[in-house]
Every structure is written in structure tokens, then in C-alpha cells.
Design an enzyme around this catalytic site. Sequence first.
Site, short mmCIF file in Angstrom:
data_model
loop_
_atom_site.label_atom_id
_atom_site.label_comp_id
_atom_site.label_asym_id
_atom_site.label_seq_id
_atom_site.Cartn_x
_atom_site.Cartn_y
_atom_site.Cartn_z
N GLU A 82 0.74 -1.27 -0.06
CA GLU A 82 0.12 -0.13 -0.32
C GLU A 82 0.38 1.39 0.41
OE1 GLU A 82 -2.98 -0.49 2.71
OE2 GLU A 82 -3.63 2.26 2.67
N LYS A 261 -8.24 -0.88 11.09
CA LYS A 261 -7.26 -0.96 9.87
C LYS A 261 -5.77 -0.45 9.81
CE LYS A 261 -6.67 -1.30 5.42
NZ LYS A 261 -5.89 -0.99 4.24
N ASP A 277 4.12 -14.74 11.39
CA ASP A 277 2.99 -15.21 11.56
C ASP A 277 1.87 -14.27 11.34
OD1 ASP A 277 0.26 -16.38 10.70
OD2 ASP A 277 1.10 -18.05 11.87
N HIS A 375 -3.33 11.24 -1.77
CA HIS A 375 -3.56 10.05 -2.39
C HIS A 375 -3.70 10.74 -4.35
CE1 HIS A 375 -5.48 6.63 0.39
NE2 HIS A 375 -4.12 7.36 0.52
C1 MEV Z 1 -6.15 3.24 4.83
O1 MEV Z 1 -5.43 2.41 4.46
C2 MEV Z 1 -6.56 3.53 5.94
C3 MEV Z 1 -7.51 4.81 6.63
O2 MEV Z 1 -8.11 4.60 6.17
C4 MEV Z 1 -7.17 4.61 8.19
C5 MEV Z 1 -8.11 5.13 9.64
O3 MEV Z 1 -8.90 5.44 8.77
O4 MEV Z 1 -8.01 4.65 10.22
C6 MEV Z 1 -6.59 6.43 6.26
#
Ligand code: MEV
Length: 416
Positions: A82, A261, A277, A375
Site C-alpha cells: 500500500e 485497519k 505470522d 492520494h
Molecule cells: C487506509 O489504509 C487506512 C485509513 O483508512 C485508516 C483510518 O481510517 O484510520 C486511513
Amino acid sequence: MKSSKYSGFYKLSTEERLKEVVEFTELSEEHIASIQDPNSLSLDGADNMVENVIGRFTLPLGVALNFIVNDKEYLIPMVTEEPSVIAAASNGARLTRSSGGFYAMNTGSIMIAQIQITDVKDPENTRMAIYKHKEKILNFCNEQDPVLVQLGGGAVDIDVRIIESDIIDTMVVIHLKVNTLDAMGANAVNTMAEAVAPLIESITGGVVYLRILSNLAVERLVRATTKVKKEELGGEEVVDKIITAYAFAKADPFRATTHNKGIMNGITAGVMATGNDTRAIESGAHAYAAISGQYSPLTTWEKDANGDLVGTIELPLALGLVGGATKVHAAARASVAILGVKSATELAEVIACLGLAQNLAAVRVLATEGVQRGHMSLHAKNVAIEAGAVGDQIEVVVQKMIADKKINVEYAKTLL
Ligand code: MEV
């Protein structure tokens, strides 16, 4: 001590960056070769790692900069597909430096193996019978792994739980707790759990079914904290915005999932780089996030009396420095050398701080300008390159496309 703080690192060539890393950590020739040569994992080596191998699949390895953890400087290797993740972690860590970086601690390396006992007539009495034989059970388990015991680890305790099911009769479940030291410990605990099953059956009169570790490694927690001075963020107003973003994640599982995430963007990339792992870590992290009954953020953000931002992270991190791919994968060994960690708990502490820095960078950008500007400039860079821009042209074309809000290959070609 050398500093992990760099500016303009991204502008260097890959060769120049590697040179900086080598200066920071004094990597051996073998380590250098292993991260530069795509063949450092040979086809035979790959074939020995997993089944049905037909080739290899490479991913970028980068380093997160600017980390100070427990007063020590670190460069953190990250493997991820990413874009923006490594830059964001480095930015998050940079914000913490003026207040000393991160402080991390751990609860040790106790791994839990579960032993499921069924067909038990008197669960409460069985539970006590198991406790009565605790020393015998632990001794038997430790006979399975004399090396671990000799090094100071081994089975140390048991818990016995009674678990109701609406599918089968009441189960009795043993939690065998094993100090696995610098190993992730899956092999050690699974071997013990399987070997001790007949003894458990003879003590309980029940039937043992599953004998497997739990990835909810609640006795292998890492906790870390950091402070970001309000001036670093652009004032107390931004601190308040970040806390508002955190409040959303705290109140809502839909947001908490994305919040976590983002944390795992960092943690998984660090775990992957060291050959550990990733699924074990991810399942443990998400289960721990839900341990209160509501899926919640793994970090917290608050404002202190001075108006500065303070953050914490707490999660299970069952990481190893010995065994598995950590030792057989040459690039994973190089990653460990870049980190310079001496124990699995030190590794886990650094990786937790990586998660906290990653989250800091994400909530800061989300609470202020949003993620799309960053982005879009990455996207614009790809478009410029696709249109044929090289060297210094790339940045000029990117800036012009963004300013004119026209990001497409045709326009890039016109500009060129
Ligand atoms: C993107 O990979 C991760 C985010 O969505 C995390 C978040 O929203 O806190 C930017």
C-alpha cells in the site's frame, strides 16, 4: 547513538537509502544481498517453506524513519503493497520526537494452549481435579521441551474454564500457559498440549478433542504510549479534532474497524518484514479489540493538562525471533538486523509503537485535510510517469496537474 531522524529520505535513490540504513545498523554483506537480490529466496527455499510452489511473489521492503522507543533509535522495516503507509508511519513518529518518542512495556511471552475436554459428567469437580494435578501436568509438559526449560521458559501455570455450549454438553477447557521466550511458540505449546492429552483424559475420565494454541494471547500484551506537543500538530485545535476522530471510533464499530485497519497497516507490515505470522497477529488484535463485547479501537487519544495530545496502544503481539520463517528467510533476518532488537519482547514493543505512529498519522490527516490530497499527488505521479515524464519533469507535471485539477495522461502529455 545514531539518529533515525532523516529529512528528504524519500528523495534518495534506493541505493542511497540502503547506504543510509547500512550506516545506521552496520548490516552484513549477506543481509544487504538478501534484501537486494530477488533471488535471495531461492525456488528450492520457497519449495521447502510451503506446498505446491510454482514461483515466488515479491513485495516492496521500505523503512519507517524517526522512531525512538524507550530512548533507543530505530529504523523499522516494513513490507507492504500500500502506498503512503511507510511515509505516514515515519511522519507519525517524527511528531513524537520532540517529547521523547514512545515508551513501551510488555507482559512477557506467555502463550496459551487450549485443551478441550468433552463427555464430562461433573464439570465443577473435574475442574478441581485438574487443578489438584497441576504440578504433574506442568512437569509432563515441560518434559516435552527440555531445551525451552533449560533456557528459562516452559509451562508455568494452568487455568481451567467451564464452557457452556448449545450444541454439545458442557465442556471443560484447560488453558496451558507456557513461557515461550523468544519463540512465537506455536510449535512448543501445540506439542505440549497434544502430548499431555492422555494424562488429562486419565485425570478427568473425559475425552480430549482440540489441543491448539489460542491466538488471543492475553498474557502476551504490549502497551505503549506517546505524547505529541500541540505545536507539532498546528495547535490545540488539531488536538481537539484528533480526539473527535477518536471518539467516533470509540463509539462506533464501523469506524473502529477502519481505525484499527490503519493501525494494522503498520503492524502487519512490520510483522511481515520480520517473517512472523501476520494472521496470528491480526486475529489476536481484532479479538482483543472486541474483548469488552463491543469492537473498539486498539488506541486511545486524550488531551493532557498542557493541551498536548497523548496516545496509547494495547494489544497482544505474539512475535518470535527464532523458529518459522524468521530464521529461514534471509530478508526477514536482514529486517531483524535493521531493527537491532535483541529479544522477541523488544520486537513486539517496537511493532506496537509502529501501530501507534501509523494511527496518529491517519487520524491527524483524516481530522484535518482528509486522505485524498496525498492520494491524488501519488496518483498524479503515476499518471505523469505513464505520460513519459522522467527525472525532474515528474514533480513539475504533478504540481501543475494538481493545481489545474486535471489529472489525466492526455493533459500530462500536453504539459510535457
Ligand atoms: C487506509 O489504509 C487506512 C485509513 O483508512 C485508516 C483510518 O481510517 O484510520 C486511513
